[in-house]
Design an enzyme around this catalytic site. Structure first.
Site, PDB file in Angstrom:
ATOM      1  N   THR A 166      12.811   8.126   7.304  1.00 48.63           N
ATOM      2  CA  THR A 166      12.382   9.519   7.175  1.00 48.63           C
ATOM      3  C   THR A 166      11.147   9.580   6.281  1.00 48.63           C
ATOM      4  OG1 THR A 166      14.657  10.206   7.428  1.00 48.63           O
ATOM      5  CG2 THR A 166      13.149  11.836   6.505  1.00 48.63           C
TER       6      THR A 166
ATOM      7  N   THR B 235       0.713  -1.701  -1.025  1.00 52.29           N
ATOM      8  CA  THR B 235       1.443  -2.982  -0.979  1.00 52.29           C
ATOM      9  C   THR B 235       2.148  -3.112   0.378  1.00 52.29           C
ATOM     10  OG1 THR B 235       1.738  -2.955  -3.373  1.00 52.29           O
ATOM     11  CG2 THR B 235       3.246  -4.356  -2.127  1.00 52.29           C
TER      12      THR B 235
ATOM     13  N   CYS C  11      -0.699  -4.541 -12.400  1.00 48.49           N
ATOM     14  CA  CYS C  11       0.486  -5.138 -11.788  1.00 48.49           C
ATOM     15  C   CYS C  11       0.797  -6.497 -12.400  1.00 48.49           C
ATOM     16  CB  CYS C  11       0.268  -5.299 -10.289  1.00 48.49           C
ATOM     17  SG  CYS C  11      -0.490  -3.857  -9.565  1.00 48.49           S
TER      18      CYS C  11
ATOM     19  N   SER D  58      -4.036   3.717  -0.423  1.00 47.44           N
ATOM     20  CA  SER D  58      -3.007   4.201  -1.333  1.00 47.44           C
ATOM     21  C   SER D  58      -3.450   5.559  -1.845  1.00 47.44           C
ATOM     22  CB  SER D  58      -2.873   3.208  -2.500  1.00 47.44           C
ATOM     23  OG  SER D  58      -1.854   3.633  -3.363  1.00 47.44           O
ATOM     24  N   ALA D  59      -2.490   6.454  -2.110  1.00 50.43           N
ATOM     25  CA  ALA D  59      -2.871   7.795  -2.572  1.00 50.43           C
ATOM     26  C   ALA D  59      -3.208   7.830  -4.057  1.00 50.43           C
ATOM     27  CB  ALA D  59      -1.731   8.776  -2.279  1.00 50.43           C
TER      28      ALA D  59
END
Ligand code: PMP
Length: 381
Positions: free
Chosen positions: A235, A70, A324, A198-199
């Protein structure tokens, strides 16, 4: 539990789980810190980046790590448009069946006066190539077409789409979220300029992804900061990134399991036709035009969301429409774009298989479907 919802998310695979578990104890350093702990984290981060780059055929390009697809989609769209907007009026061409994260970007840009064309699809979800060519007849800044359709499993012809986009002077982005491990990827060779990843659709954790950029492709960052070469501040989610790299290192192995997944998917379709017909199939295209791991079906007059709940009572996980958008009870925008009436679009039920799916699971789902359907057909109390 029988899990047939791999397009919503895949369970964390052993490679990602093991790599993350080991990293959790070792790599707590901030990759921006100068001391050894920080630099150990930095080394892991850069190693992970190279692994992801190699896994998607991204030679010469760059990986910007993000919180998921996204965010990668938003970085691609806003990043390219902001870069161009300083000099020119901008215009975007996309498709009518993109993921809601792209649909939301289109809506957002239209509100601010940007022209966004949604190219239609045919009854089986194939892109209308004549309409695509016609859309590109006007000066276009950005084209964004997905690699694999998440509700139907259809594959879009990226190389050809990118070639036409470039001919029209546009930058070509693809939302490739559902592609890794399902189709071979070679972004560089396909002529793609930007690709979102995306993972968690390939055995990695949710909450991490990437935007691949061709060498020389510029984007303006959404989040300013020095990290990710100035393209994404904050980070880094090192644990998630390590998990993503471990999952992506195994993509070619996942890919080699797809032939067997297709056999099981076809067995599910034939079994449902025999045991629980009549039903129709959505996204019914030639085998080379789809991944082979998705079966999207509809029983006329039966609400897909009710079937999802009814299957859940049997401990079977599937989806109606995209996850979604689930829960909203809205008809699938993809099936509407295929020309279905709202009631038909609400009937869609998506099974998405993975290499972990077994023949016994498929046979069990076929066997319990008549009972599930009977429950789904009963008037709501
Ligand atoms: N694009 C597509 C095609 C998807 O299927 C999804 C996940 N449902 C996304 C984008 C969003 O990915 P993420 O969850 O990583 O933000």
């Amino acid at each position: 539990m029988i899990y047939l919802d791999a397009n919503a998310t895949t369970p964390l695979g052993a490679p990602a789980r093991d790599a993350m578990t080991a990293a959790m104890a070792q790599f707590f350093g901030n990759p921006s810190s100068l001391h050894g702990r920080g630099q150990a984290g930095r080394a892991q981060l850069e190693h992970a980046r190279q692994t992801v780059l190699a896994a998607v055929g991204g030679a010469g390009g760059k990986i910007v790590l993000t919180s998921g697809a996204t965010e990668a989609n938003a970085l691609a769209w806003h990043g390219v448009l902001a870069d161009r907007r300083q000099r020119h009026a901008v215009r975007v061409v996309t498709s009518a069946v993109e993921h809601p994260s792209i649909g939301a970007l289109a809506a957002q840009l239209r509100t601010s006066g940007v022209e966004v064309i949604a190219v239609p699809v045919d009854a089986q979800g194939r892109l209308d190539m004549r309409a695509y060519a016609a859309a590109l007849a006007e000066p276009t800044t950005l084209v964004s077409i997905m690699a694999v359709q998440n509700e139907l499993g259809g594959i879009y012809p990226l190389a050809e789409l990118a070639r036409l986009a470039h001919q029209a002077g546009a930058v070509f982005h693809t939302d490739a979220t559902q592609a890794p491990g399902r189709i071979p990827l070679n972004f560089h060779g396909m002529g793609v300029d930007l690709a979102s990843l995306s993972a968690h659709k390939a055995g990695g954790p949710a909450g991490v992804g990437a935007l691949w950029l061709r060498k020389g492709q510029r984007v303006t960052p959404l989040v300013a900061g020095h990290q990710e070469d100035g393209l994404r501040g904050g980070t880094e989610n090192l644990l998630g990134i390590i998990g993503m790299a471990a999952a992506f290192a195994g993509l070619s192995q996942q890919l080699s399991g797809m032939a067997q997944v297709r056999v099981l998917r076809d067995r599910l379709w034939r079994g449902l036709v025999a045991a629980a017909g009549p039903l129709t199939r959505n996204g019914d295209v030639a085998p080379e035009d789809e991944t082979g791991h998705v079966l999207n079906v509809a029983w006329p007059g039966v609400d897909g969301a009710r079937l999802v709940r009814s299957l859940d009572l049997e401990d079977v996980c599937v989806s109606s429409g995209a996850a979604c958008a689930s829960g909203t009870q809205e008809p699938s925008h993809v099936l509407l774009a295929c020309g279905h009436a709202p009631a038909e679009a609400r009937a869609g039920l998506r099974f998405s298989l993975s290499a972990a799916t077994t023949p016994a699971e498929i046979d069990e789902v076929i066997a319990l479907m008549p009972r599930v359907l009977a429950r789904g057909r009963r008037p709501a109390s």
